[in-house]
Design a protein around this motif. Structure first.
Motif, PDB file in Angstrom:
ATOM      1  N   ARG A  14       0.838  -1.205   0.000  1.00 21.02           N
ATOM      2  CA  ARG A  14       0.000   0.000   0.000  1.00 21.02           C
ATOM      3  C   ARG A  14       0.866   1.246   0.000  1.00 21.02           C
ATOM      4  NH1 ARG A  14      -3.877   0.148   4.810  1.00 21.02           N
ATOM      5  NH2 ARG A  14      -4.390  -1.842   3.866  1.00 21.02           N
ATOM      6  N   GLY A  15       1.897   1.257   0.798  1.00 24.15           N
ATOM      7  CA  GLY A  15       2.848   2.348   0.805  1.00 24.15           C
ATOM      8  C   GLY A  15       2.318   3.662   1.337  1.00 24.15           C
ATOM      9  N   GLY A  16       1.217   3.655   2.030  1.00 21.95           N
ATOM     10  CA  GLY A  16       0.672   4.900   2.558  1.00 21.95           C
ATOM     11  C   GLY A  16      -0.296   4.618   3.681  1.00 21.95           C
ATOM     12  N   GLN A  17      -0.931   5.666   4.130  1.00 30.47           N
ATOM     13  CA  GLN A  17      -1.897   5.517   5.203  1.00 30.47           C
ATOM     14  C   GLN A  17      -3.286   5.794   4.660  1.00 30.47           C
ATOM     15  OE1 GLN A  17      -0.783   8.242   8.254  1.00 30.47           O
ATOM     16  NE2 GLN A  17       0.994   7.065   8.899  1.00 30.47           N
ATOM     17  N   THR A  18      -4.280   5.183   5.274  1.00 25.65           N
ATOM     18  CA  THR A  18      -5.664   5.464   4.917  1.00 25.65           C
ATOM     19  C   THR A  18      -6.303   6.159   6.105  1.00 25.65           C
ATOM     20  OG1 THR A  18      -6.265   3.259   5.668  1.00 25.65           O
ATOM     21  CG2 THR A  18      -5.913   3.523   3.327  1.00 25.65           C
ATOM     22  N   PRO A  19      -6.441   7.471   6.028  1.00 26.07           N
ATOM     23  CA  PRO A  19      -6.997   8.208   7.152  1.00 26.07           C
ATOM     24  C   PRO A  19      -8.471   7.856   7.374  1.00 26.07           C
ATOM     25  CG  PRO A  19      -6.678   9.656   5.274  1.00 26.07           C
ATOM     26  CD  PRO A  19      -6.084   8.330   4.917  1.00 26.07           C
ATOM     27  N   HIS A  20      -8.891   8.002   8.612  1.00 25.50           N
ATOM     28  CA  HIS A  20     -10.257   7.628   8.960  1.00 25.50           C
ATOM     29  C   HIS A  20     -11.292   8.620   8.440  1.00 25.50           C
ATOM     30  CE1 HIS A  20      -8.942   4.285  11.343  1.00 25.50           C
ATOM     31  NE2 HIS A  20      -8.070   5.059  11.973  1.00 25.50           N
ATOM     32  N   ILE A  21     -10.854   9.743   7.910  1.00 27.48           N
ATOM     33  CA  ILE A  21     -11.794  10.724   7.390  1.00 27.48           C
ATOM     34  C   ILE A  21     -12.529  10.179   6.164  1.00 27.48           C
ATOM     35  CG2 ILE A  21     -10.188  11.910   5.867  1.00 27.48           C
ATOM     36  CD1 ILE A  21     -11.496  14.544   6.855  1.00 27.48           C
ATOM     37  N   VAL A  22     -11.953   9.179   5.514  1.00 32.38           N
ATOM     38  CA  VAL A  22     -12.590   8.591   4.340  1.00 32.38           C
ATOM     39  C   VAL A  22     -13.971   8.042   4.706  1.00 32.38           C
ATOM     40  CG1 VAL A  22     -12.395   6.757   2.609  1.00 32.38           C
ATOM     41  CG2 VAL A  22     -10.389   8.070   3.269  1.00 32.38           C
ATOM     42  N   ARG A  23     -14.098   7.451   5.884  1.00 32.38           N
ATOM     43  CA  ARG A  23     -15.386   6.932   6.329  1.00 32.38           C
ATOM     44  C   ARG A  23     -16.423   8.040   6.407  1.00 32.38           C
ATOM     45  NH1 ARG A  23     -13.459   3.679  11.545  1.00 32.38           N
ATOM     46  NH2 ARG A  23     -11.858   2.477  10.530  1.00 32.38           N
ATOM     47  N   TYR A  24     -16.000   9.187   6.957  1.00 30.30           N
ATOM     48  CA  TYR A  24     -16.935  10.298   7.108  1.00 30.30           C
ATOM     49  C   TYR A  24     -17.341  10.860   5.752  1.00 30.30           C
ATOM     50  CZ  TYR A  24     -15.414   9.931  11.919  1.00 30.30           C
ATOM     51  OH  TYR A  24     -15.122   9.458  13.165  1.00 30.30           O
ATOM     52  N   VAL A  25     -16.405  10.950   4.834  1.00 30.33           N
ATOM     53  CA  VAL A  25     -16.717  11.447   3.496  1.00 30.33           C
ATOM     54  C   VAL A  25     -17.713  10.521   2.818  1.00 30.33           C
ATOM     55  CG1 VAL A  25     -15.760  11.891   1.209  1.00 30.33           C
ATOM     56  CG2 VAL A  25     -14.536  12.671   3.230  1.00 30.33           C
ATOM     57  N   ALA A  27     -19.850   8.428   4.280  1.00 28.83           N
ATOM     58  CA  ALA A  27     -21.133   8.474   4.982  1.00 28.83           C
ATOM     59  C   ALA A  27     -21.901   9.747   4.632  1.00 28.83           C
ATOM     60  CB  ALA A  27     -20.905   8.386   6.483  1.00 28.83           C
ATOM     61  N   ILE A  28     -21.216  10.885   4.646  1.00 30.01           N
ATOM     62  CA  ILE A  28     -21.879  12.146   4.312  1.00 30.01           C
ATOM     63  C   ILE A  28     -22.351  12.144   2.863  1.00 30.01           C
ATOM     64  CG2 ILE A  28     -21.472  14.624   4.024  1.00 30.01           C
ATOM     65  CD1 ILE A  28     -19.638  14.412   6.517  1.00 30.01           C
ATOM     66  N   SER A  29     -21.545  11.612   1.968  1.00 34.10           N
ATOM     67  CA  SER A  29     -21.939  11.533   0.559  1.00 34.10           C
ATOM     68  C   SER A  29     -23.173  10.665   0.385  1.00 34.10           C
ATOM     69  CB  SER A  29     -20.787  10.975  -0.283  1.00 34.10           C
ATOM     70  OG  SER A  29     -19.676  11.807  -0.206  1.00 34.10           O
ATOM     71  N   LEU A  30     -23.212   9.551   1.083  1.00 36.73           N
ATOM     72  CA  LEU A  30     -24.365   8.658   0.988  1.00 36.73           C
ATOM     73  C   LEU A  30     -25.624   9.352   1.488  1.00 36.73           C
ATOM     74  CD1 LEU A  30     -25.515   5.849   0.391  1.00 36.73           C
ATOM     75  CD2 LEU A  30     -24.876   5.199   2.717  1.00 36.73           C
ATOM     76  N   VAL A  31     -25.520  10.043   2.611  1.00 36.60           N
ATOM     77  CA  VAL A  31     -26.675  10.764   3.157  1.00 36.60           C
ATOM     78  C   VAL A  31     -27.137  11.846   2.175  1.00 36.60           C
ATOM     79  CG1 VAL A  31     -27.402  12.340   4.985  1.00 36.60           C
ATOM     80  CG2 VAL A  31     -26.153  10.260   5.560  1.00 36.60           C
ATOM     81  N   LEU A  32     -26.207  12.573   1.591  1.00 32.42           N
ATOM     82  CA  LEU A  32     -26.570  13.621   0.633  1.00 32.42           C
ATOM     83  C   LEU A  32     -27.255  13.050  -0.608  1.00 32.42           C
ATOM     84  CD1 LEU A  32     -23.490  16.014   0.834  1.00 32.42           C
ATOM     85  CD2 LEU A  32     -25.788  16.390   1.740  1.00 32.42           C
TER      86      LEU A  32
END
Length: 45
Positions: A14-25, A27-32
């Protein structure tokens, strides 16, 4: 002469990190999207 395949772990590949903000993005996109479809179906009556 063929080289042997390189074996790496998932984290190394992977060579990188997956920040937890992706979950929020997501979830918010789905709600919208759901709210948008609800408004569109209400207006289209």
């Amino acid at each position: 002469m063929e080289e042997p395949p390189v074996r790496v772990t998932t984290n190394e590949a992977r060579g990188g990190q997956t920040p937890h903000i992706v979950r929020y993005v997501l979830a918010i996109s789905l709600v919208l999207v759901i709210v948008g479809f609800a408004i569109a179906s209400y207006v289209a009556r």
